[in-house]
Scaffold this motif. Structure first.
Motif, mmCIF file in Angstrom:
data_model
loop_
_atom_site.group_PDB
_atom_site.id
_atom_site.type_symbol
_atom_site.label_atom_id
_atom_site.label_comp_id
_atom_site.label_asym_id
_atom_site.label_seq_id
_atom_site.Cartn_x
_atom_site.Cartn_y
_atom_site.Cartn_z
ATOM 1 N N MET A 38 39.464 101.881 6.903
ATOM 2 C CA MET A 38 40.640 101.278 6.251
ATOM 3 C C MET A 38 40.280 100.048 5.430
ATOM 4 N N TRP A 39 39.066 100.001 4.905
ATOM 5 C CA TRP A 39 38.637 98.819 4.158
ATOM 6 C C TRP A 39 39.473 98.607 2.897
ATOM 7 N N LYS A 40 39.893 99.674 2.245
ATOM 8 C CA LYS A 40 40.710 99.512 1.038
ATOM 9 C C LYS A 40 42.025 98.807 1.358
ATOM 10 N N GLU A 41 42.669 99.211 2.459
ATOM 11 C CA GLU A 41 43.916 98.581 2.856
ATOM 12 C C GLU A 41 43.703 97.108 3.212
ATOM 13 N N ILE A 42 42.618 96.831 3.916
ATOM 14 C CA ILE A 42 42.329 95.458 4.329
ATOM 15 C C ILE A 42 42.061 94.580 3.109
ATOM 16 N N ILE A 43 41.278 95.075 2.181
ATOM 17 C CA ILE A 43 40.989 94.319 0.958
ATOM 18 C C ILE A 43 42.271 94.034 0.181
ATOM 19 N N ALA A 44 43.169 95.016 0.154
ATOM 20 C CA ALA A 44 44.428 94.842 -0.590
ATOM 21 C C ALA A 44 45.278 93.723 -0.008
ATOM 22 N N ASP A 45 45.109 93.412 1.282
ATOM 23 C CA ASP A 45 45.856 92.318 1.905
ATOM 24 C C ASP A 45 45.264 90.951 1.584
ATOM 25 N N GLN A 46 44.136 90.917 0.917
ATOM 26 C CA GLN A 46 43.493 89.689 0.456
ATOM 27 C C GLN A 46 43.332 88.638 1.577
ATOM 28 N N PRO A 47 42.702 89.026 2.682
ATOM 29 C CA PRO A 47 42.531 88.049 3.765
ATOM 30 C C PRO A 47 41.578 86.928 3.363
ATOM 31 N N ASP A 48 41.793 85.762 3.949
ATOM 32 C CA ASP A 48 40.879 84.641 3.735
ATOM 33 C C ASP A 48 39.628 84.774 4.600
ATOM 34 N N THR B 129 48.831 75.831 1.088
ATOM 35 C CA THR B 129 49.373 76.184 2.395
ATOM 36 C C THR B 129 49.275 77.689 2.604
ATOM 37 N N GLY B 130 48.984 78.092 3.830
ATOM 38 C CA GLY B 130 48.975 79.500 4.180
ATOM 39 C C GLY B 130 47.587 80.104 4.217
ATOM 40 N N ILE B 131 47.268 80.744 5.344
ATOM 41 C CA ILE B 131 45.994 81.433 5.540
ATOM 42 C C ILE B 131 46.292 82.795 6.150
ATOM 43 N N THR B 132 45.544 83.812 5.739
ATOM 44 C CA THR B 132 45.621 85.138 6.345
ATOM 45 C C THR B 132 44.258 85.495 6.918
ATOM 46 N N ILE B 133 44.248 85.827 8.198
ATOM 47 C CA ILE B 133 43.035 86.257 8.886
ATOM 48 C C ILE B 133 43.220 87.726 9.255
ATOM 49 N N ALA B 134 42.277 88.550 8.869
ATOM 50 C CA ALA B 134 42.303 89.963 9.243
ATOM 51 C C ALA B 134 41.259 90.201 10.325
ATOM 52 N N PHE B 135 41.582 91.105 11.271
ATOM 53 C CA PHE B 135 40.601 91.421 12.306
ATOM 54 C C PHE B 135 40.803 92.834 12.818
ATOM 55 N N GLY B 136 39.807 93.334 13.502
ATOM 56 C CA GLY B 136 39.899 94.669 14.079
ATOM 57 C C GLY B 136 38.671 94.983 14.898
ATOM 58 N N SER B 137 38.713 96.127 15.551
ATOM 59 C CA SER B 137 37.617 96.541 16.421
ATOM 60 C C SER B 137 37.600 98.060 16.514
ATOM 61 N N CYS B 138 36.552 98.581 17.137
ATOM 62 C CA CYS B 138 36.431 100.016 17.399
ATOM 63 C C CYS B 138 36.388 100.813 16.096
ATOM 64 N N SER C 13 33.952 89.696 -1.057
ATOM 65 C CA SER C 13 35.143 88.901 -1.375
ATOM 66 C C SER C 13 35.630 88.025 -0.225
ATOM 67 N N THR C 14 35.113 88.248 0.985
ATOM 68 C CA THR C 14 35.715 87.642 2.169
ATOM 69 C C THR C 14 34.649 87.176 3.150
ATOM 70 N N PRO C 15 34.741 85.954 3.672
ATOM 71 C CA PRO C 15 33.821 85.517 4.730
ATOM 72 C C PRO C 15 33.999 86.382 5.981
ATOM 73 N N ILE C 16 32.868 86.716 6.611
ATOM 74 C CA ILE C 16 32.869 87.611 7.768
ATOM 75 C C ILE C 16 32.363 86.863 9.000
ATOM 76 N N MET C 17 33.051 87.047 10.117
ATOM 77 C CA MET C 17 32.595 86.555 11.412
ATOM 78 C C MET C 17 32.758 87.681 12.430
ATOM 79 N N GLY C 18 32.129 87.546 13.574
ATOM 80 C CA GLY C 18 32.341 88.597 14.552
ATOM 81 C C GLY C 18 31.552 88.439 15.828
ATOM 82 N N ILE C 19 31.887 89.304 16.759
ATOM 83 C CA ILE C 19 31.253 89.359 18.064
ATOM 84 C C ILE C 19 31.083 90.834 18.428
ATOM 85 N N TRP C 20 30.308 91.130 19.455
ATOM 86 C CA TRP C 20 30.125 92.519 19.871
ATOM 87 C C TRP C 20 31.001 92.850 21.071
ATOM 88 N N ASP C 21 31.092 94.161 21.351
ATOM 89 C CA ASP C 21 31.626 94.639 22.617
ATOM 90 C C ASP C 21 30.590 95.578 23.217
#
Length: 347
Positions: free
Chosen positions: A52-62, A34-43, A100-108
């Protein structure tokens, strides 16, 4: 959009997520926790040393989800655009996230190639190929064969089935209408469209899928807010109204909207008359830069605070028999937490 310097505006930077590497589309991968963490950001400016990749990695997003302006290209020179993508992708810490983490995304707009650009951009097909390569999207994914960059992925992890719906708000978007008074950048173009008919029909089919627990929809520009004068769905209100009516008609499984673009972070909530749950939007923007001068900005739909700090978003999902608990967390440098909002969605 341009970085706001002297304009009233603020909207949150939230979640981060990533498109599954080497995944064709709509692929299902099941585990039983149980439990999923999704991280996201832009700009995120490729020349910035304030990643801030070190901080994001430390949060261990799925998952990690790019919300647009993944680089600042702003050019119709595809060789130069490629170089900027290469610089961003080769960042050592980002390479660790990819590993370590699957990546998805879109453009702006800035990674598309032109500020606030739409369907008129002559190099949009060449730019599309560079974006898909940056995300390492497999060549047998149908996004390569159709116009635009919209994608969907079904992921099942820790007992939660998520459909990621990534919208393209650039390739098909009609002309914006500049404000002749100069008080805002744009006023409403009441006849314009954002998605294009093929993408609308595709979105309708995706929302009809009742096999998932939740739909995470990424729109690079904000959907719910109305008041600010920058680019948003409300500058093309026919599309915004069509989107809301689509939700009311289909009654899809719970929907959470993610967005970027604004160099702020905020959460918006709207109660649609015929939708049987509240609709939330989490905006997270400003991975490497944000507004220089703190100011206020009206948003009648805002829940919680307006955050004008470099930020990324985390979405935490927890499922029980009757509902999904959704926790929206705005984070920044050195493990700083700016805000946490929690709500529940019925299954």
């Amino acid at each position: 959009m341009e970085r706001p310097l002297l304009f009233l505006g603020i909207t949150f930077l939230f979640l981060q997520c990533q498109a599954p590497q080497k995944q064709s589309s709509d692929q299902l991968d099941t585990t039983q926790e149980t439990g999923i963490t999704i991280a996201f950001g832009s700009c995120s400016h490729q020349d910035s040393t304030a990643q801030m990749w070190k901080e994001i990695i430390a949060d261990q997003p799925d998952f990690w989800l790019w919300g647009g302006d993944n680089i600042y290209g702003d050019t119709d020179d595809m060789t130069l655009l490629q170089e900027k993508y290469n610089k961003q992708k080769s960042h050592a810490d980002y390479q660790q996230l990819i590993a370590s983490t699957p990546i998805m995304g879109i453009w702006d707009d800035h990674d598309y190639g032109v500020n606030d650009g739409g369907k008129e951009f002559a190099k949009k097909d060449s730019s599309k190929a560079l974006m898909l390569e940056f995300l390492s999207i497999d060549k047998d994914n149908p996004v390569w064969e159709r116009e635009g960059t919209y994608q969907s992925y079904i992921q099942s992890k820790h007992g939660i089935d998520i459909q990621f719906i990534l919208l393209d708000t650039r390739y098909f978007r009609d002309q914006l209408t500049k404000d002749p008074s100069g008080k805002k950048r744009y006023i409403a173009n009441n006849n314009g469209d954002i998605l294009g008919e093929a993408q609308w029909l595709w979105l309708e089919e995706k929302l009809k899928d009742q096999s998932v627990d939740i739909n995470i929809i990424m729109s690079s520009i904000q959907v719910i807010p109305e008041e600010h004068g920058w680019e948003k769905w409300a500058t093309l209100p026919q599309s915004r109204n069509r989107f809301f009516k689509l939700l009311e008609t289909i009654q899809p499984k719970p929907v959470l909207i993610l967005s970027g673009d604004r160099h702020i972070a905020e959460v918006s909530k709207i109660d649609l008359a015929k939708l049987n749950y509240p609709l939330y939007e989490f905006t997270s923007s400003g991975l490497t830069h944000t507004w220089r001068t703190p100011s206020e900005e009206a948003n009648q739909y805002r829940e919680g605070k307006l955050i004008i700090e470099k930020n990324y978003g985390l979405v935490h999902l927890h499922k029980n028999e009757n509902n999904i608990k959704v926790e929206l967390e705005v984070k920044g440098k050195q493990d700083t937490t700016f805000q946490v909002l929690t709500y529940q969605m019925p299954l």
